[in-house]
Design a protein around this motif. Structure first.
Motif: not given
Lengths: 411, 411
Positions: A271-280, A288-297
């Motif tokens: 995800i992080d390599e997809l674009g900036s800013p990447g993983v937020l 439940p849901g603790k390991p969720v990753i949020g990103a904007v690329c």
């Protein structure tokens, strides 16, 4: 116990929204009959006055109001019937003093008339004479020519999800097409070496795809178009290739599974390599849901959702749904279906974390009781059996039996 | 003032339902991915145990629980690591006493293991040795082979409207198609010599079709398929012909307009001739919507709806929607979106009649206030502007300013 380093869901969401332009979807023009549930991209103005002429709101007689002044059962007013007004027609006569004309609901007032006496307040003496038993004031039982909508008035605001009656109103003012935001395309990528398509026979160690079906339905319900990208093995190259493809053809990317130990860094890296800013954020203070990753690329939201079916549902509600609404620039207040209920047993929760407890509801002696379905979040059926969700805010350490809580209804 | 001779809406509805067989629609088998929002026609049983094998709910080490008894930070237990369990694979070894195996969330337990120690409670000393810092009990962090669903267990009941997570669950147990009730086809017939299509230019006396657009959207929202039959002049032969055709090709017939004086007997007559028992009520104690006609003709519900756009909406909610649910045999409890609000002014209502007042909502100092939109029911825009409806029951004669009321949200 590690929750201190994670954001609360509302703060995590803010991070995402802050990096996304509202109304960032393209605009399209579509016929109104295809626009149910779509979100307006601009204010819609009435092109004309509605109804465009003075109409009766009742069945009765068109009159000059002052002719009826003083009329009552004991001393009726007599008026000459000039004629009948046919529905949908322009009256071919006008009223002079002392005259009336029969008119049906929706009929056009003849020139000279300024009010309607209801049929119930009239005695018809003959074809050309009536007794009026009650006075009317000017404008009574009449819709004026611009009373429903004035030419140039905003009929429907931008950012509004079109309801059936809104489409009816657009038809009423003669609007045939409407500018709406394109429905966001949501790519759904499943990762996990244990996942197989739902059409395959399971062998020990394998489980069928559940999440793409839940997510597709949640997309439909929220005005988005799901795009299933299939199941990807937990390998960097394959995941990278699929995510890249999804990035090119969709507006939002959801990757399920692959967020926990072992492969979690793989998903985050891709995800992080997809674009900036990447993983937020990687992880949020929720259960439940603790390991969720949020990103904007590069302007596109990307989420890594945990593989657990219940966590997928909760994360969609907490993050993906508000992101869809933000991209569609929805300004409508979002009311939820809720019901007050008493909780049927103590529930422990951890301070600093928001807990989402599935419940089923039962009525006893007129009171609604919510019973927690305290099953493991990997269990699919607990969400099928649940009728609602109770949220335990981060500042509480639990709920006590008999405590009144607000249940968000699942449907 | 004539309301005494009319039924209350709930009694009028009962008359209709009493003459309609629940679940009277045909059943069809469709793929689950097309079944969102559809209503199940039979109980759905799980064809197998789910997950079908014992799975870990966490990342960690599979162990024999009794090996960990007594383990704590100050006196850890040492276990030999037998190997790694790959995701989606059958473990190719079993555990003996004193052994452990690394496992990820969703992984299959090796033979001999009965619990999982979370990775957070383990120190990895070397590739083949771990320190366990906390004891686990048998079954801890494990989903058993039939814990989610047992073979033969009812997964989803008949009469249930399928939600996204339900479809996910069906996929999970390997169900690819589902028996659902056919969506009822609802014919929409517009009557009135003043009505023109929305694409036409209005001339004085004419108004555009609003109701077919509102009704079509309400059908979509309630799992029915709208079928627009066009605009029919107020003539017996033409109306009879159109209604007869609608009767042959649809499950429910809605006729708007033509219920008030002059032509009202025409609509009622045409409906009554369609089949038995025919018209069950003509008029109900409601405002707006009083002239509504309700009928069942040879097992098919037929409604004459008033032409006023707001009355059409209210009558759909009160009569057509519950009839659709009855025909689909929906057993789900129907929760509504509601909000408590204070009414911002006095509203008068007539005893013996149910009034439905459109309101818009505003927040002042954390309190929600509902302001009545007291416009004529012929006005289309009042329903566009309304955010909710407050119902004044027949036993009340109005509401007082500041009184708390329950608002049903329109969306």
């Amino acid at each position: 116990m590690l929750d201190k380093k994670y954001l609360l869901p509302q703060d995590a969401l803010k991070l995402i929204l802050h990096n996304l332009k509202p109304g960032c979807l393209t605009v399209e023009t579509i016929p109104i009959e295809k626009a149910y549930g779509r979100v307006t991209a601009e204010d819609i103005l009435s092109p004309e006055d509605l109804p465009g002429f003075e109409r009766s709101t009742v069945d009765g007689f068109a009159v000059k109001a002052f002719d009826t002044f003083g009329a009552k059962e004991s001393s009726p007013v007599y008026l000459t019937v000039k004629g009948d007004i046919a529905m949908g027609a322009i009256p071919h006569f006008s009223l002079s003093n002392g005259e009336a004309a029969s008119i049906a609901t929706g009929g056009m007032l003849p020139e000279g008339a300024d009010a309607i006496v209801m049929i119930e307040h009239v005695n018809v003496i003959s074809n050309d004479l009536i007794e009026v038993l009650r006075a009317v004031s000017p404008g009574e039982n009449v819709i004026f020519r611009d009373e429903d909508a004035k030419k140039g008035e905003v009929v429907i605001k931008a950012g509004h999800r079109l309801k059936p009656q809104d489409i009816g109103a657009l038809a009423g003012v003669g609007i045939t097409t409407v500018k709406v935001f394109k429905q966001p395309v949501v790519s759904i990528i499943l990762t996990g070496d244990e996942i197989i398509p739902h059409t395959e026979k399971v062998t020990p160690g394998k489980v069928r795809d559940v999440n793409s079906f839940t997510l597709a339905g949640l997309c439909y319900e929220n005005g988005a178009v799901p795009l299933k990208m299939g199941i990807v093995r937990d390998e960097y190259d394959k995941l990278k290739e699929t995510v890249q493809k999804a990035y090119e053809i969709s507006d939002i990317i959801l990757i399920t599974g692959g967020t926990s130990a072992g492969v979690k860094d793989l998903t985050a890296k891709v995800i992080d390599e997809l674009g900036s800013p990447g993983v937020l954020f990687h992880g949020a203070s929720i259960k439940p849901g603790k390991p969720v990753i949020g990103a904007v690329c590069n302007g596109k939201p990307v989420f890594g959702l945990p593989g657990h079916p219940v966590a997928v549902y909760i994360c969609f509600e907490l993050f993906v749904k508000p992101v869809i609404h933000h991209m569609l620039k929805v300004t409508d207040k979002n009311f939820k279906k809720t019901v007050k209920a008493k909780i049927s047993r103590n529930i422990h929760s951890q301070a600093g974390r928001e807990d989402f407890i599935r419940v089923y509801l039962e009525e006893h002696n007129g009171e609604i009781w919510a019973t927690p379905l305290l099953s493991k979040s990997g269990l699919i059926m607990s969400l099928v059996k649940a009728q609602g969700i109770v949220r335990i805010p981060s500042e509480l350490i639990g709920l006590s039996e008999g405590q009144e809580v607000l249940i968000e209804i699942i449907d």
